[in-house]
Enzyme design. Sequence first.
Site, short mmCIF file in Angstrom:
data_model
loop_
_atom_site.label_atom_id
_atom_site.label_comp_id
_atom_site.label_asym_id
_atom_site.label_seq_id
_atom_site.Cartn_x
_atom_site.Cartn_y
_atom_site.Cartn_z
CG HIS A 14 -1.90 1.13 1.22
ND1 HIS A 14 -3.25 0.93 1.46
CD2 HIS A 14 -1.77 2.46 1.00
CE1 HIS A 14 -3.88 2.08 1.39
NE2 HIS A 14 -3.01 3.04 1.12
CG HIS A 16 -0.82 7.04 -1.16
ND1 HIS A 16 -2.02 7.17 -1.83
CD2 HIS A 16 -1.10 6.35 -0.02
CE1 HIS A 16 -2.99 6.61 -1.11
NE2 HIS A 16 -2.45 6.09 -0.01
NE ARG A 18 0.81 12.02 -2.43
CZ ARG A 18 -0.21 11.55 -1.73
NH1 ARG A 18 -1.14 10.80 -2.29
NH2 ARG A 18 -0.34 11.85 -0.45
CE LYS A 100 -7.69 2.15 -1.03
NZ LYS A 100 -6.59 3.01 -0.64
CG HIS A 137 -9.96 4.71 2.90
ND1 HIS A 137 -8.77 5.34 3.08
CD2 HIS A 137 -10.79 5.17 3.88
CE1 HIS A 137 -8.85 6.17 4.11
NE2 HIS A 137 -10.07 6.08 4.61
CG HIS A 175 -5.20 2.33 5.72
ND1 HIS A 175 -6.56 2.26 5.86
CD2 HIS A 175 -4.98 2.99 4.57
CE1 HIS A 175 -7.12 2.88 4.83
NE2 HIS A 175 -6.19 3.34 4.04
CG ASP A 248 -1.75 4.79 3.85
OD1 ASP A 248 -1.78 5.15 2.66
OD2 ASP A 248 -2.60 5.17 4.69
O1 DOR Z 1 -3.75 9.64 5.33
C1 DOR Z 1 -4.01 9.29 4.20
N1 DOR Z 1 -3.38 9.81 3.13
N2 DOR Z 1 -4.97 8.38 4.02
C2 DOR Z 1 -5.41 8.07 2.79
O2 DOR Z 1 -6.29 7.25 2.70
C3 DOR Z 1 -4.86 8.74 1.60
C4 DOR Z 1 -3.54 9.27 1.84
C5 DOR Z 1 -3.06 10.24 0.79
O3 DOR Z 1 -3.21 9.94 -0.40
O4 DOR Z 1 -2.51 11.27 1.15
ZN ZN Z 2 -3.44 5.00 1.43
#
Ligand code: DOR
Ligand code: ZN
Length: 347
Positions: A14, A16, A18, A100, A137, A175, A248
């Site tokens: 999991h 991110h 960007r 997702k 989520h 998470h 995450d």
């Molecule tokens: O804290 C978080 N940030 N929870 C999420 O589900 C998304 C993530 C984000 O993309 O910044």
């Molecule tokens: Zn996430």
Amino acid sequence: MSTQITIIRPDDFHLHLRDGEMLSAVLPYSARIYGRALVMPNLIPPVTTAEQAENYRRRIIDARPEGSHFEPLMTCYLTDSTSPEALKAAYAVQAFHAVKLFPAGATTNSASGVTNIRKVYPVLEAMQEIGLPLSVHGEVVDPEVDIFDLEAVFIERILKPVRKTFPELKIVFEHLTSKEGVDYVYDQDENMVATITPHHLLLTRNDLFKGGMNPYMYCLPVAKTFKDREAVRKAAISGDERFFLGTDSAPHPAANKEKAGAAAGIFNAPTSLGYVTQVFDELSALDKLEGFTSIYGARFYGLSPNGSTVTLVKRDEPVEMDWQIETGGDVVKIFKPDTPLFWDLVD
Ligand code: DOR
Ligand code: ZN
């Protein structure tokens, strides 16, 4: 007492990453540690098609540091209008490893998410048929529900009906933060698994307010009580295959964290494995670390464990680093809980 550990190279199920400059800035930290990562699709615009996923995958590959073999595993952002047929076609060419589910409005870049779970039942039916996992989520969007109960209420309102209707659908409860969530997963079969983050192994909601409000401890789902953290920790070190690592890691520029309406998300990639190892060490469970970080998740997603290893050592003094990285004229601060970090990746 162990002061060094070598384990199969972990995967991050999991993450991110960007895009653009931020992608280039954060990717090396994950690529140094993890063999593969399940890459979240909540870009603007979201990754909803096989073509978008393939283009994003190429951008990630291009942003890898020289010599890196890090492999991004792509996901599809589920919307009210996702087509079951298009998803099946995408799965046939292995464009996605998971779909997702962001309930619309639940978190960062979730505006295009699902407004009513029933709208995507035909998609869930197709996913059950082909064996494509649903990554969720797990929080409801309801202003009347206490923020600390959003996960527990999600189980009642969404997960239970979905599990009843699609018992063979593979679901990843992402998470996990609550005792209710942990207990629920234990009660289910092998089609229901969960990821656990480094920060939810370390934080409680006290950390959000310690020494004043602290946006760097703020993520969604929010950290909960000591009792919840205890349940999450026990699940992580249990050796039960249904619980595995998903960091995450979610970078935001300092300007978006240090303001009213601070963005949710904790950038933990650089310290993630060190802190997870530290928690396992403190709980005398280092023998369970490799399963959690490097085996169970891969098995769930039908992948072989990575062919290389990583080594961590326990330092006598806290690990020192900059605790921030630069990108786009701003900085992104690295997850630094109250507890000093002693476990350091050396190889
Ligand atoms: O804290 C978080 N940030 N929870 C999420 O589900 C998304 C993530 C984000 O993309 O910044
Ligand atoms: Zn996430």
